[in-house]
Design an enzyme around this catalytic site. Structure first.
Site, PDB file in Angstrom:
ATOM      1  N   ASP A 344       5.008  33.329  -2.454  1.00 56.64           N
ATOM      2  CA  ASP A 344       6.442  33.574  -2.330  1.00 56.64           C
ATOM      3  C   ASP A 344       7.150  33.116  -3.605  1.00 56.64           C
ATOM      4  O   ASP A 344       6.778  32.106  -4.205  1.00 56.64           O
ATOM      5  CB  ASP A 344       6.963  32.809  -1.114  1.00 56.64           C
ATOM      6  CG  ASP A 344       8.406  33.107  -0.801  1.00 56.64           C
ATOM      7  OD1 ASP A 344       8.743  34.288  -0.639  1.00 56.64           O
ATOM      8  OD2 ASP A 344       9.198  32.146  -0.717  1.00 56.64           O
ATOM      9  N   GLU A 373       5.004  37.377  -5.672  1.00 57.48           N
ATOM     10  CA  GLU A 373       6.285  38.059  -5.477  1.00 57.48           C
ATOM     11  C   GLU A 373       7.081  37.977  -6.778  1.00 57.48           C
ATOM     12  O   GLU A 373       7.582  36.921  -7.154  1.00 57.48           O
ATOM     13  CB  GLU A 373       7.089  37.419  -4.344  1.00 57.48           C
ATOM     14  CG  GLU A 373       8.431  38.105  -4.135  1.00 57.48           C
ATOM     15  CD  GLU A 373       9.393  37.330  -3.249  1.00 57.48           C
ATOM     16  OE1 GLU A 373      10.376  37.930  -2.782  1.00 57.48           O
ATOM     17  OE2 GLU A 373       9.168  36.115  -3.038  1.00 57.48           O
ATOM     18  N   ASP A 447      11.972  42.089   3.106  1.00 58.40           N
ATOM     19  CA  ASP A 447      13.152  41.749   2.300  1.00 58.40           C
ATOM     20  C   ASP A 447      13.978  42.965   1.907  1.00 58.40           C
ATOM     21  O   ASP A 447      14.950  42.819   1.152  1.00 58.40           O
ATOM     22  CB  ASP A 447      12.728  41.015   1.028  1.00 58.40           C
ATOM     23  CG  ASP A 447      12.344  39.564   1.288  1.00 58.40           C
ATOM     24  OD1 ASP A 447      12.928  38.956   2.195  1.00 58.40           O
ATOM     25  OD2 ASP A 447      11.452  39.048   0.584  1.00 58.40           O
TER      26      ASP A 447
END
Length: 624
Positions: A344, A373, A447
């Site tokens: 992340d 990410e 997201d």
């Protein structure tokens, strides 16, 4: 008078190989100058990123072609890194500076952008089979539940929706909403649906966070070494990984290491855990993990200002050991079956920490997959004032390919084929070839709004009304048709497709939490599901094409067609009927819209496309 010139970094007559190179790999650049006015010198100016001095590489005449003199230089770069280059032409009138335009073509003008050359570690490799497989992303609370919830001791004040098909709560529903409404999806539910995933062609299963946390998204980790009780037990996780392996599916986990939850074993602001947390005392074993901003220790550094997400100091040795040590978090879950990690907010993790993560993950399993990410072009990304080196071979295997997502969604929605081509080739030019094999290519994620909604709803919707918005039949059909077109592109471009749970079944939804509705078991749109199964079957049957280089063969207005091996994808996202000339013997494998043959021309009406196989001589190799 300036001589006419030609150089295009995406043209194999000018640069071989296409794109990035390994340390020490041979590179040949050819620069074309119209014959008749011979320059005194043509040279390459090569510069390592962060350095002010250029290395000059003199180019030598290498023949004449179509009234152009070819200037050539063969060289290699010994040290990995991000390099930039331009050309200079010395004439009687002075020096002509040559930079690139947006299509990587040479233009004589001062202060133009340079070309990028990515040189990566000679030993850089990623797990085999990624580029021919399919990823499936699951938001665990919303995929499938197998049991009724029973009260257990967990962080936070949770509520459970009894109606699986109900609407998630939102900040407009509850003051100070903390994403603590759950639907009860669990690991057993995922395990039961492994045959379903196999039928979709899934080879990598990416799970959003599964560790104990106070919120349904679980990005506010409470305990890194405990499965959230709502999801099940450690034994459930091991059983899922064991069964997934039998189906040929890797399970990768979401590693959230830039911050923890405030209600966590380590910070323990709410006093839920018996451990002495950093919030409670500077004598806590975790105190050095966090940055307190005042002597009273009432203010602290937190992720994007969210008080429930205190930031961690990833350069703190005890935290590095906790995550990356021999008995750390990474090894703990890999020993129990995890085949890799998605990191992340990787651009918020220091280089030293990423180095240690890779070292531990690859030491535990050299074939593990390490994904980051990163929302921008990860090859030249800058964060916190420095250029990042995610993809040079000593940090990530690859990244979530959000620039790719933007390129595909814009093309399908707006029909600009040349912009689409430019964006795709730019990424392939910049990224190391191993990283391209591992690129996660999503149309939707947890997201982002779901692709079907992006394609179907083309007018603004008030964020407070999005949860109650129902797509009209026209919007549903438009979204469905464009989703199929986009998926044909997604399943045939380099990298590997990432299917966000439920997209294949017809789910729609705006941003969080509406993109996180429960999978509609028993209410799937079967024609759409059939389409995705066909795409999965196509990738299984044609692995050589899926690992072959890409070459655009047509690009005009709304029509783009590209070739990989003996596979051609042709998509018309414009508003006029287009005709594509293809070799004799080409067969249609899968189509969307009223695609038809007229002689040797493939007729593509607006918003239509096809995946085709070349059966004749054109089915072999003139790709990049």
């Amino acid at each position: 008078m300036q001589p006419d010139i030609y150089y295009n970094a995406w043209d194999l007559s000018c640069k071989t190989p296409f794109g990035s190179v390994r340390e020490g790999e041979r590179i040949c650049l050819r620069f074309f100058v119209r014959s008749g006015r011979k320059p005194q010198k043509v040279s390459i100016k090569l510069r390592l990123d962060g350095h002010s001095e250029d290395q000059e590489l003199i180019m030598a005449p290498a023949g004449v072609q179509n009234e152009f003199t070819i200037y050539e230089r063969v060289f290699s770069v010994a040290k990995k890194g991000l390099y930039f280059y331009r050309f200079e032409i010395l004439t009687e009138a002075g020096i002509l500076f040559v930079g690139r335009d947006e299509d990587a073509v040479a233009v004589i003008r001062d202060f133009l952008p340079e070309w990028q050359l990515t040189v990566y570690d000679r030993d850089f490799s990623v797990p085999e089979g990624l580029d021919t497989g399919i990823m499936y992303q699951i938001f665990p609370d919303r995929f499938r539940r197998t049991r009724e919830w029973e009260p257990v001791d967990v962080p936070g004040k949770r509520s459970l929706h009894r109606n699986w098909y109900g609407r998630p709560l939102f900040k407009a529903d509850i003051p100070d909403y903390q994403a603590n409404d759950f639907f009860g999806g669990d690991l057993r539910g995922i395990r039961e649906k492994l045959p379903y995933l196999r039928d979709l062609g899934v080879t990598v299963l990416y799970l959003n966070p599964i560790f104990e946390s106070a919120s349904n998204h679980r990005y506010n980790t409470g305990d890194y070494k405990k499965i959230d009780p709502y999801l099940g037990s450690e034994e459930d996780f091991k059983a899922l990984c064991r069964d997934a392996k039998e189906y040929g599916i890797r399970v990768i986990l979401d590693g959230v290491f830039s911050h923890t939850g405030s209600d966590s074993r380590y910070f323990n602001r709410d006093g839920h855990y018996p451990d002495l947390g950093a919030w409670q005392s500077e004598k806590s074993p975790y105190a050095s993990w966090y940055r307190f901003l005042n002597p009273e220790r009432t203010e602290y550094d937190c992720w994007w200002g969210f008080l429930t997400l205190p930031n961690v100091n990833e350069e703190e040795p005890s935290f590095i050991d906790f995550v990356c040590g021999e008995d750390g978090v990474l090894s703990y879950w890999m020993k129990r079956g995890a085949s890799g990690w998605r990191l992340d907010v990787a651009d918020e993790l220091p280089d030293g920490f990423l180095d240690e993560v890779r070292r531990r993950v690859k030491q535990e399993n050299p074939d593990a997959y390490l994904l980051g990410e990163v929302w921008e072009d990860a090859s030249n990304k800058e964060s916190y004032g420095q250029r990042r080196r995610y993809l040079l071979g000593d940090q990530l295997d690859s990244v979530m390919n959000y620039p790719w997502r933007t390129a595909v969604l814009d093309f399908v929605g707006k029909g600009d084929a040349w912009l689409f081509r430019r964006r795709i080739l730019s990424l392939l030019d910049h990224y190391p070839k191993p990283a391209i094999q591992g690129l996660m290519n999503p149309l939707s994620t947890h997201d982002t709004p779901r692709a079907r909604t992006v394609f179907g709803v083309e007018h603004p919707v008030d964020p407070l009304e999005q949860g109650n918005y129902r797509l009209t039949p026209e919007e549903l059909e438009k979204g469905r048709r464009r989703l199929r077109l986009a998926s044909m592109i997604q399943y045939t471009l380099p990298g590997f497709p990432s299917l966000y749970y439920g997209d294949e079944a017809g789910l729609a939804g705006f941003s969080d939490p509406w993109n996180r509705r429960c999978y509609p078991w028993g209410q799937e749109e079967e024609p759409l599901l059939w389409f995705f199964r066909q795409l999965g079957e196509l990738r299984r049957e044609m692995p050589e094409a899926m690992s072959a280089p890409l070459r655009f063969v047509l690009c005009e207005d709304g029509l783009a067609a590209y070739k990989r091996g003996n596979l051609v994808t042709a998509v018309n996202c414009g508003w006029e009927t287009e005709h594509a000339s293809l070799p004799e013997g080409t067969e249609i494998l899968l189509a969307e819209g009223s695609v038809r043959w007229e002689g040797e021309h493939l007729v593509l009406p607006p918003q239509s496309g096809a995946i085709l196989r070349l059966l004749g001589p054109g089915g072999k190799g003139d790709d990049n």
